[in-house]
Design an enzyme around this catalytic site. Sequence first.
Site, PDB file in Angstrom:
ATOM      1  N   ASP A 320     150.905  37.792  21.125  1.00 27.37           N
ATOM      2  CA  ASP A 320     151.250  38.213  19.759  1.00 27.37           C
ATOM      3  C   ASP A 320     151.765  39.653  19.696  1.00 27.37           C
ATOM      4  OD1 ASP A 320     150.124  35.785  19.211  1.00 27.37           O
ATOM      5  OD2 ASP A 320     148.750  36.528  17.673  1.00 27.37           O
ATOM      6  N   ASP A 321     152.452  39.922  18.612  1.00 25.83           N
ATOM      7  CA  ASP A 321     152.821  41.278  18.155  1.00 25.83           C
ATOM      8  C   ASP A 321     153.984  41.914  18.921  1.00 25.83           C
ATOM      9  OD1 ASP A 321     150.614  40.792  16.628  1.00 25.83           O
ATOM     10  OD2 ASP A 321     149.438  42.508  17.307  1.00 25.83           O
ATOM     11  N   HIS A 370     155.535  35.566  13.668  1.00 21.70           N
ATOM     12  CA  HIS A 370     154.275  36.290  13.418  1.00 21.70           C
ATOM     13  C   HIS A 370     154.494  37.308  12.287  1.00 21.70           C
ATOM     14  CE1 HIS A 370     150.205  37.335  14.307  1.00 21.70           C
ATOM     15  NE2 HIS A 370     150.429  38.470  14.925  1.00 21.70           N
ATOM     16  N   HIS A 374     153.502  42.079   9.790  1.00 22.63           N
ATOM     17  CA  HIS A 374     152.098  41.834  10.133  1.00 22.63           C
ATOM     18  C   HIS A 374     151.111  42.102   8.985  1.00 22.63           C
ATOM     19  CE1 HIS A 374     148.574  41.597  12.841  1.00 22.63           C
ATOM     20  NE2 HIS A 374     149.407  41.008  13.683  1.00 22.63           N
ATOM     21  N   HIS A 464     147.765  39.806  23.445  1.00 14.76           N
ATOM     22  CA  HIS A 464     148.795  40.656  22.831  1.00 14.76           C
ATOM     23  C   HIS A 464     149.574  41.317  23.963  1.00 14.76           C
ATOM     24  CE1 HIS A 464     145.692  40.072  19.800  1.00 14.76           C
ATOM     25  NE2 HIS A 464     146.655  40.231  18.904  1.00 14.76           N
TER      26      HIS A 464
HETATM   27 NI    NI Z   1     149.004  39.981  15.400  1.00 19.31          NI
END
Ligand code: NI
Length: 510
Positions: A320-321, A370, A374, A464
């Site tokens: 993620d991210d 995503h 955020h 992540h």
């Molecule tokens: Ni995230």
Amino acid sequence: MPLAPPAPRSRMEHAHSRHRVLGTRAAVAGLALSLLLSACSGSGEEPPPDPPDASESPASPQGSAQHMTVVAPEDLGGIGEYTDSRSQSGVDVELSYPEVPAAASLTDRIRERTERAVEDFILAIPDAAGITVDWELTAAAEDVLGIRLTTEEEGDEGTRTAYETLWYDAVTGHTADSTELVANYEALSVLAGLAADEARAEDNDADVDGDLILPVARLFNSIGFNPRGDLVVEFDEGKTADAEAGRVFAVIDGAAVEPLLSDLGQRARDAATGAISEFELSPPPEETPDSKEAPGVLPPRDDGVDCEASGTKCVALTFDDGPGPRTPELLDTLAEYDAKATFFITGAPTRLHSDTVRRIYAEGHELGNHTMTHPQLTRLSDSGVVNETAPLQAMIRRETGYTPHIVRPPYGATNDSVQELMAEGGMAEILWSVDTLDWKDRDSDKCANRAIRGARAGSIILFHDIHDTTIDAIPRILRELEEKGFTFVTTTQLLGETEPGETYESADDS
Ligand code: NI
């Protein structure tokens, strides 16, 4: 690989006369060029080719070896033109594209692609100012028609030009993407390899990055032939070199390309090199066959893996991210283990590392949404939720041609109304069953221990890829889980068909 020598420069006046002939704007004239093909040509301004002179017809097409053929038949065989000039969400939109009554699927496809390009540009680019679409014919025969579209976008990063060439096959009634000129994905990979090798050649001083030339349909979406029958592929500005480098193209010798061509590709080449003064398109057949995906359109699953098979233990690693600065290193590690993964990316990193986004897609991993910034979606209005997800869909589509059908709501926060909006957006919500807490610990051993101990057949593991400690933990995780018999797959491969708006935490939910 055999290379076509640079062609003599043609004169600029001819470039303008071409535009008069076709009634389009001089969208490509006067751009600085970057030569993938041949360093000795240098760079500088290169005009498009001369059009064939109708008064001397029928003659074979004349023009630069570095450009696709431009044909300007005296009689356009019933090709009309659609033009529109409008303001859309404050953006100047100028459209000009062909309408071909005898080829309904072509007209539909051009309209659909053009309107989608306008929408995605407006969604994806902050301070979008204007977008202009123009066209020309690169081949016209009874059985095949080639339409080259040039899109000029004016946004916060200046003006960029993109190219797309669509091929209408009158024998089948099918409108083909450029990569359908080659036989299959393997042929596209060979073609990409030839172009990448050329970019890497020591004597090539054009600043083209061979590593960015990937065999995906979205990047190879403008393929045609020059008047000599060599294959010309052109890349959108900013995709394989700095945007300032201008139009980047490769010319692959006709003989080298011959074994790679599909039947349509061979007919397209014949049409781009043959004499033409007038033509009439054959009517489409009564029934058009189902067409397969074009080479380089990559599904987020591998038909060679069956997670349902007994003895197969599938696990989905999700990141993620990002993408982050070290995501390319992570991709190298995944490739060593033939592991597929899923990347839930956000807005700013997607913009900053767009080349990594394309590579993730090209290497068979899955891309998921995503959100742009955020936020906790459950705290936003409906329009706030859409504004967080729709622009990212557009950004990913612009880079890869792929539209994600999975979303990971930040913090795993969702509710009925978020689920409903995701259903409308065509996305299933993917949470996780194993949390490595890598963001909190920033400790490679702890991250690896949690992943390895937590993994079960059907698990979705959360990481992540913006943390160094996570990147460093992955080799051990892959090694030990592989020893335990796990197969690393995308989320879509793990879950099978997912339902938009439904929420999944592991394969037990599917
Ligand atoms: Ni995230």
